[in-house]
Design an enzyme around this catalytic site. Structure first.
Site, PDB file in Angstrom:
ATOM      1  N   CYS A   1      -2.262   0.375   9.833  1.00  0.00           N
ATOM      2  CA  CYS A   1      -3.164  -0.568   9.382  1.00  0.00           C
ATOM      3  C   CYS A   1      -4.210  -1.291  10.510  1.00  0.00           C
ATOM      4  O   CYS A   1      -5.083  -1.637  10.330  1.00  0.00           O
ATOM      5  CB  CYS A   1      -2.676  -1.646   8.442  1.00  0.00           C
TER       6      CYS A   1
ATOM      7  N   HIS B   1       0.936  -1.345  -0.041  1.00  0.00           N
ATOM      8  CA  HIS B   1       0.039   0.077  -0.036  1.00  0.00           C
ATOM      9  C   HIS B   1       0.759   1.186  -0.060  1.00  0.00           C
ATOM     10  O   HIS B   1       2.124   1.270   0.503  1.00  0.00           O
ATOM     11  CB  HIS B   1      -0.907   0.065   1.210  1.00  0.00           C
TER      12      HIS B   1
HETATM   13  C1  CIR Z   1      -3.243  -8.118   3.529  1.00  0.00           C
HETATM   14  O1  CIR Z   1      -2.550  -8.634   2.935  1.00  0.00           O
HETATM   15  O2  CIR Z   1      -4.441  -7.447   3.175  1.00  0.00           O
HETATM   16  C2  CIR Z   1      -3.005  -8.213   5.026  1.00  0.00           C
HETATM   17  N1  CIR Z   1      -2.147  -9.470   5.486  1.00  0.00           N
HETATM   18  C3  CIR Z   1      -2.231  -6.794   5.480  1.00  0.00           C
HETATM   19  C4  CIR Z   1      -2.868  -5.746   5.212  1.00  0.00           C
HETATM   20  C5  CIR Z   1      -2.115  -4.359   5.658  1.00  0.00           C
HETATM   21  N2  CIR Z   1      -2.945  -3.154   5.666  1.00  0.00           N
HETATM   22  C6  CIR Z   1      -2.320  -2.141   5.805  1.00  0.00           C
HETATM   23  O3  CIR Z   1      -1.001  -1.909   5.958  1.00  0.00           O
HETATM   24  N3  CIR Z   1      -3.219  -1.179   5.846  1.00  0.00           N
END
Ligand code: CIR
Length: 263
Positions: A249, A161
């Site tokens: 996140c 992201h």
């Molecule tokens: C994913 O791949 O969607 C999750 N394992 C990690 C999401 C992390 N989200 C973020 O940094 N906003």
């Protein structure tokens, strides 16, 4: 209203999280949960009141709640996450936010992960990631325009992201990992570079008391924040980082004192 943050607990199924590389050794939900509790405590120490939503075992990634909604002005946009396995995470988060704010729901074919949205001043920088498509960026731009925000699309390289490699330290300063996001994207802002080889060193959280939460396992992050004139607060998130999650996140946040609210 005082600053607040919404979090979502870590499920036992955390061991089945999406990961960009196979997790070896396997992900440890207990360790992740302890770190998540420490993160919550630090958010509270910095001035957020927090609410913890229950985990959902059917959604291993549910603790990465930031991806499911974006706060803009006096409202929230519930997203349509780019990875189909995560779309079922959204409804309970939207329902919890609806008790506080009006919530609109993003519709197909748009996709957007909240981790791609960085608000600085009246601009929303939005990553051109594999999770967020042009329709998602445009839907956010339409949603945010009445609140006076402009959307700026930002190319990213080699990260999940935008906020994996760029976050704000205050309303005029961004911390950026230049190997993943060009500093040129942030015209008019002071850009502070995160050194080293891990883009996540540029993923930090601003606390209402102006201190900056940084990942404890990336000392270069604290060093960059300190050199820029801010006070870093180390937070253990190494197990959550193994599932590609950063500090941002793990919560949806609203700070006080803003004319407008944002990620
Ligand atoms: C994913 O791949 O969607 C999750 N394992 C990690 C999401 C992390 N989200 C973020 O940094 N906003």
């Amino acid at each position: 209203m005082a600053p607040w943050a919404v979090l979502r607990a870590v499920p036992d199924s955390f061991r089945d999280c999406l990961t960009r590389r196979p997790a070896d050794p396997p992900l440890d939900p207990m360790r992740a949960r302890r770190q998540h509790q420490g993160y919550r405590a630090l958010l509270e120490s910095g001035g957020f009141s927090t609410r913890l939503l229950p985990a959902d075992e059917a959604h291993p990634d549910c603790c990465f709640i930031e991806d499911t909604a974006v706060l803009v002005g006096e409202a929230a946009l519930a997203t349509r996450p780019g990875h189909a396995s995560r779309r079922g995470e959204v409804a309970p988060v939207a329902a919890a936010l609806a008790a506080i704010l009006p919530v609109r729901v993003m519709e197909s074919p748009a996709t957007l992960d909240g981790g791609d949205v960085l608000r600085v001043g009246q601009r929303l920088f939005v990553g051109e990631s594999e999770r967020t498509n042009a329709a998602g960026r445009e839907a956010l731009a339409r949603f945010a325009a009445p609140y006076g925000f402009a959307m700026v699309a930002v190319p990213i390289t080699g990260v999940l992201h935008l906020k994996s490699a760029a976050t704000a330290l205050d309303e005029s300063t961004v911390l950026v990992f230049p190997g993943a996001v060009s500093p040129d994207a942030f015209a008019g802002l002071r850009v502070v570079a995160a050194e080293g080889d891990d883009p996540e060193a540029a993923n930090v959280v601003r606390l209402p008391d102006t201190r900056i939460l940084v990942a404890a396992h990336l000392p270069q992050s604290a060093a960059a924040v300190h050199a820029a004139g801010f006070t870093p607060v180390p937070c253990e998130v190494s197990e959550l980082a193994r599932a590609d999650g950063g500090l941002t996140c793990l919560s949806i946040r609203r700070r006080a004192g803003l004319a407008t609210a944002g990620p």
